[in-house]
Design a protein around this motif. Structure first.
Motif, mmCIF file in Angstrom:
data_model
loop_
_atom_site.group_PDB
_atom_site.id
_atom_site.type_symbol
_atom_site.label_atom_id
_atom_site.label_comp_id
_atom_site.label_asym_id
_atom_site.label_seq_id
_atom_site.Cartn_x
_atom_site.Cartn_y
_atom_site.Cartn_z
ATOM 1 N N LEU A 116 0.858 -1.186 0.000
ATOM 2 C CA LEU A 116 0.000 0.000 0.000
ATOM 3 C C LEU A 116 0.892 1.232 0.000
ATOM 4 O O LEU A 116 1.768 1.368 0.872
ATOM 5 N N ARG A 117 0.670 2.119 -0.980
ATOM 6 C CA ARG A 117 1.429 3.366 -1.032
ATOM 7 C C ARG A 117 0.452 4.534 -1.101
ATOM 8 O O ARG A 117 -0.543 4.482 -1.842
ATOM 9 N N LEU A 118 0.744 5.555 -0.330
ATOM 10 C CA LEU A 118 -0.117 6.740 -0.238
ATOM 11 C C LEU A 118 0.507 7.853 -1.072
ATOM 12 O O LEU A 118 1.717 8.086 -1.001
ATOM 13 N N ALA A 119 -0.338 8.554 -1.844
ATOM 14 C CA ALA A 119 0.208 9.466 -2.851
ATOM 15 C C ALA A 119 -0.544 10.788 -2.914
ATOM 16 O O ALA A 119 -1.731 10.870 -2.607
ATOM 17 N N VAL A 120 0.192 11.822 -3.341
ATOM 18 C CA VAL A 120 -0.400 13.079 -3.796
ATOM 19 C C VAL A 120 -0.401 13.051 -5.314
ATOM 20 O O VAL A 120 0.371 12.326 -5.941
ATOM 21 N N CYS A 121 -1.282 13.839 -5.928
ATOM 22 C CA CYS A 121 -1.333 13.882 -7.391
ATOM 23 C C CYS A 121 -1.770 15.263 -7.856
ATOM 24 O O CYS A 121 -2.830 15.760 -7.433
ATOM 25 N N TRP A 122 -0.950 15.880 -8.710
ATOM 26 C CA TRP A 122 -1.256 17.195 -9.274
ATOM 27 C C TRP A 122 -1.128 17.139 -10.800
ATOM 28 O O TRP A 122 -0.443 16.285 -11.353
ATOM 29 N N THR A 123 -1.769 18.101 -11.480
ATOM 30 C CA THR A 123 -1.575 18.242 -12.926
ATOM 31 C C THR A 123 -0.280 19.013 -13.178
ATOM 32 O O THR A 123 -0.058 20.091 -12.603
ATOM 33 N N LEU A 124 0.565 18.462 -14.036
ATOM 34 C CA LEU A 124 1.852 19.100 -14.291
ATOM 35 C C LEU A 124 1.692 20.358 -15.133
ATOM 36 O O LEU A 124 2.531 21.269 -15.047
ATOM 37 N N GLN A 125 0.646 20.452 -15.960
ATOM 38 C CA GLN A 125 0.412 21.696 -16.695
ATOM 39 C C GLN A 125 0.266 22.861 -15.721
ATOM 40 O O GLN A 125 0.818 23.956 -15.942
ATOM 41 N N TRP A 126 -0.460 22.633 -14.635
ATOM 42 C CA TRP A 126 -0.688 23.693 -13.640
ATOM 43 C C TRP A 126 0.626 24.124 -13.013
ATOM 44 O O TRP A 126 0.891 25.329 -12.841
ATOM 45 N N ILE A 127 1.480 23.167 -12.681
ATOM 46 C CA ILE A 127 2.773 23.512 -12.075
ATOM 47 C C ILE A 127 3.665 24.205 -13.092
ATOM 48 O O ILE A 127 4.326 25.203 -12.782
ATOM 49 N N ARG A 128 3.658 23.732 -14.350
ATOM 50 C CA ARG A 128 4.552 24.290 -15.360
ATOM 51 C C ARG A 128 4.156 25.706 -15.761
ATOM 52 O O ARG A 128 4.990 26.472 -16.267
ATOM 53 N N ARG A 129 2.903 26.060 -15.531
ATOM 54 C CA ARG A 129 2.528 27.443 -15.845
ATOM 55 C C ARG A 129 2.615 28.348 -14.613
ATOM 56 O O ARG A 129 2.142 29.491 -14.640
ATOM 57 N N GLY A 130 3.229 27.853 -13.542
ATOM 58 C CA GLY A 130 3.523 28.717 -12.397
ATOM 59 C C GLY A 130 2.841 28.349 -11.107
ATOM 60 O O GLY A 130 3.044 29.024 -10.080
ATOM 61 N N GLY A 131 2.022 27.288 -11.067
ATOM 62 C CA GLY A 131 1.357 26.893 -9.833
ATOM 63 C C GLY A 131 2.352 26.415 -8.787
ATOM 64 O O GLY A 131 3.336 25.744 -9.116
ATOM 65 N N ASP A 132 2.116 26.758 -7.530
ATOM 66 C CA ASP A 132 3.018 26.389 -6.442
ATOM 67 C C ASP A 132 2.514 25.105 -5.778
ATOM 68 O O ASP A 132 1.532 25.106 -5.032
ATOM 69 N N TRP A 133 3.209 24.006 -6.051
ATOM 70 C CA TRP A 133 2.785 22.712 -5.508
ATOM 71 C C TRP A 133 2.801 22.694 -3.984
ATOM 72 O O TRP A 133 2.101 21.896 -3.348
ATOM 73 N N ARG A 134 3.608 23.572 -3.371
ATOM 74 C CA ARG A 134 3.701 23.592 -1.902
ATOM 75 C C ARG A 134 2.370 23.952 -1.248
ATOM 76 O O ARG A 134 2.117 23.602 -0.092
ATOM 77 N N THR A 135 1.513 24.660 -1.995
ATOM 78 C CA THR A 135 0.180 24.968 -1.464
ATOM 79 C C THR A 135 -0.589 23.690 -1.171
ATOM 80 O O THR A 135 -1.402 23.640 -0.240
ATOM 81 N N TRP A 136 -0.313 22.666 -1.947
ATOM 82 C CA TRP A 136 -1.042 21.401 -1.825
ATOM 83 C C TRP A 136 -0.108 20.263 -1.428
ATOM 84 O O TRP A 136 -0.336 19.105 -1.782
ATOM 85 N N TRP A 137 0.912 20.604 -0.685
ATOM 86 C CA TRP A 137 1.823 19.585 -0.157
ATOM 87 C C TRP A 137 1.545 19.424 1.346
ATOM 88 O O TRP A 137 1.682 20.375 2.107
ATOM 89 N N PRO A 138 1.169 18.208 1.804
ATOM 90 C CA PRO A 138 0.848 18.015 3.222
ATOM 91 C C PRO A 138 2.117 17.853 4.058
ATOM 92 O O PRO A 138 2.436 16.760 4.541
ATOM 93 N N ASP A 139 2.836 18.964 4.228
ATOM 94 C CA ASP A 139 4.113 18.874 4.925
ATOM 95 C C ASP A 139 3.967 18.375 6.359
ATOM 96 O O ASP A 139 4.861 17.733 6.899
ATOM 97 N N HIS A 140 2.802 18.627 6.979
ATOM 98 C CA HIS A 140 2.588 18.172 8.354
ATOM 99 C C HIS A 140 2.395 16.661 8.426
ATOM 100 O O HIS A 140 2.493 16.066 9.499
ATOM 101 N N GLU A 141 2.124 16.030 7.288
ATOM 102 C CA GLU A 141 1.944 14.581 7.219
ATOM 103 C C GLU A 141 2.903 13.981 6.197
ATOM 104 O O GLU A 141 2.621 12.946 5.594
#
Length: 576
Positions: A116-141
């Motif tokens: 069992l592996r737990l994952a985050v998933c984002w669209t790379l188009q959003w990141i490549r056009r300037g989206g900040d993945w850290r907004t949706w990174w669960p650093d506390h977990e």
């Protein structure tokens, strides 16, 4: 889909807003389409996304383990939260959703097994056009995140229409954002969705560059090869009924053929077949005892420690120590069904030991202690074959491979982000690591003095017991004739006793009883000996030892004479 792409090793499943995460999906044969989990291909990895925040992750995972233990599960908490469309959470809600994931399944045994592996998933188009993945990174977990996944679709920054580039992007450049994300988070990466429309006017591009789809098919193959080389752990191709122009591969024979070829290539992979054969055997796995003892000590403090590897480990060629069929055993051949490796993950910031309540030492301190103890010959870690570790935090310095195969050597490693430990063969059932606690040693609570319990465990170690018994029989020195060992003396005594017993039997009125007594002793057969000559020698010396006179021989005198003769035969040879 299973009919179109037989042998698929990865399947993508999506539960949208309001669909929950029903455990019944694993067994409900009335389901149709993409959520009919009962029909998953054997031995595949299923990548499951969900959108609803309050679903019961544990019930879904338990239903999976009960219904389809042959497949592996990657579970994405809230697919593409950055889209901010219907049902998507706020950043605070997303963080809370990840806390629920960690509370419900973060400590599930299947995760420790790598199934069992737990994952985050984002669209790379959003990141490549300037989206900040850290907004949706669960650093506390962050400790609960095993994989960073991306959905890849065409986007070329700087192009007149970045969503409609003029050519198929070079694969290494297309995948750079995923490689960078993996490095920034310290996690493995993969592609939960990937696709590219043909470059045609009908698809919104400026020219008909690829009317047959052969260029796109070639790009698929190149992307897949490059992704594997760069460490991609899972690849799920996008496929949906959207028409030929919009991506339905059933209407794109060239691209479909390429995808089928890649699937067949993986299905025939030696490593994959090795894993599937192991699954057919019932997936036997037992961690070597000293590694298990250390794992349990560290888990008891609160560290996350993995043993059996995930799909990429199990299908690697050659298979290594995280598998139950390692081909890299040393100094002997690894045993089938036994694991020889651990991965110790970094503790969360501020984490405290569950044993003493003090802050957990960093991996740098743990690694330094393990290395120092191994070099010093400390018993509890003497089973260690090699370790990979980083003396400095955050991938900021060297990563070392420290090995003892058989003598100590150091070289560079790329195995970052954790401490990897591999064990020597021959220690599969050894209790040498019982009670060994590197955390206690760091704190100065363990000076390597054995407790009575630890000493008893050491004596009961089969390997130690074997050597202790062997040492006793090899003893030479005081009380042992020159040139002989304890075992040699015993063997010589037994031979002489057997020969003497035969003499006594020959002279006895009940020879069968004497021979039966000798047989009951289960003595080894004597070496070939001239019994007549030996008997004459013994008789002569016995008679010489009897009291002078012609009267009858008393029993006590005969016994005393025989003892004297035997004692002289076993006496040390004169020293020159």
């Amino acid at each position: 889909m299973a009919g179109l792409y037989p042998g698929s090793s990865a399947v993508r499943v999506f539960f949208g807003p309001g669909e929950g995460l029903p455990g019944s999906a694993w067994t409900d044969a009335t389901r149709v389409g993409r959520q009919r989990l009962a029909d998953l291909p054997a031995g595949c990895t299923v990548v499951v996304s969900f959108k609803d925040q309050h679903v019961n992750r544990l019930a879904f995972v338990e239903a999976w383990r009960e219904a389809r233990p042959d497949v592996d599960l990657i579970l994405i908490t809230h697919h593409e939260p950055e889209q901010q469309e219907g049902g998507d959470p706020t950043p605070a809600q997303y963080r809370a959703s990840w806390t629920r994931t960690r509370e419900q399944v973060g400590d599930h045994p299947a995760r420790a097994e790598g199934r069992l592996r737990l994952a985050v998933c984002w669209t790379l188009q959003w990141i490549r056009r300037g989206g900040d993945w850290r907004t949706w990174w669960p650093d506390h977990e962050a400790d609960a995140v095993d994989l960073v996944l991306g959905d890849w679709y065409p986007y070329t920054p700087g192009a007149p229409d970045p969503y409609r580039p003029t050519s198929y992007e070079e694969p290494a450049a297309a995948l750079k954002v995923m490689v960078d994300l993996a490095a920034a988070t310290g996690k493995d990466w993969g592609l939960a969705e990937v696709d590219h429309r043909r470059i045609l006017r009908a698809n919104g591009y400026a020219a008909d560059v690829d009317p047959t789809g052969e260029l796109c098919a070639t790009w698929y193959r190149q992307m897949h090869t490059t992704a594997k080389e760069l460490g991609c752990r899972v690849w799920a191709h996008f496929h949906r009924d959207m028409g030929a122009a919009l991506g339905d591969l059933t209407k794109r024979p060239a691209e479909q053929a390429a995808l089928r070829q890649l699937i067949t290539q993986e299905a025939n992979d030696v490593g994959r077949q090795r894993r599937l054969n192991w699954v057919k055997d019932g997936s036997p796995f037992r961690l070597m005892t000293p590694a298990r003892d250390l794992r349990d000590i560290l888990r008891g403090h609160g560290y996350t420690v993995y043993d059996i590897g995930n799909r990429s480990h199990l299908e690697a060629d050659p298979p290594e120590d995280h598998t139950p069929y390692s081909a890299t055993g040393f100094p002997g051949k690894a045993r089938y069904g036994v694991g020889y490796a651990l991965d110790v993950m970094p503790p969360a910031a501020g984490a405290r030991s569950k044993v003493d309540g003090l802050p957990l030492p960093s991996l740098q301190r743990i690694g330094a202690q393990l290395l120092a103890d191994r070099k010093a010959g400390v018993g509890g870690i003497r089973w260690l074959k090699y370790m990979n570790w980083e003396p400095e935090r955050n991938n900021g310095g060297p990563c070392w491979h420290e090995s003892w195969e058989p003598t100590y050597a150091r070289r560079s490693s790329t195995d970052r982000g954790h401490i990897h430990l591999s064990g020597l063969t021959g220690y599969e059932t050894s209790t040498i690591a019982a009670g060994y606690d590197p955390v206690a040693r760091i704190r100065g609570d363990d000076d390597d003095m054995m407790t009575p319990k630890q000493f008893l465990a050491l004596l009961q170690d089969p390997a130690v017991d074997f050597h202790l018994r062997g040492t006793a029989w090899r003893y030479v020195g005081g009380g042992i004739p020159a040139g002989m060992s304890t075992l040699g003396v015993l063997n010589e005594t037994l031979i002489r006793l057997r020969a003497l017993g035969e003499i006594v039997a020959a002279e006895s009125s009940s020879p069968d009883e004497v021979r039966a007594l000798l047989a009951d002793l289960e003595l080894p057969a004597p070496e070939p000996v001239d019994v007549d000559a030996f008997a004459a020698q013994v008789a002569q010396r016995v008679l010489a030892g009897l009291p002078a006179g012609d009267g009858p021989v008393r029993q006590e005198d005969l016994v005393a004479a025989i003892r004297t003769v035997l004692a002289s035969l076993a006496a040390p040879a004169p020293q020159s």
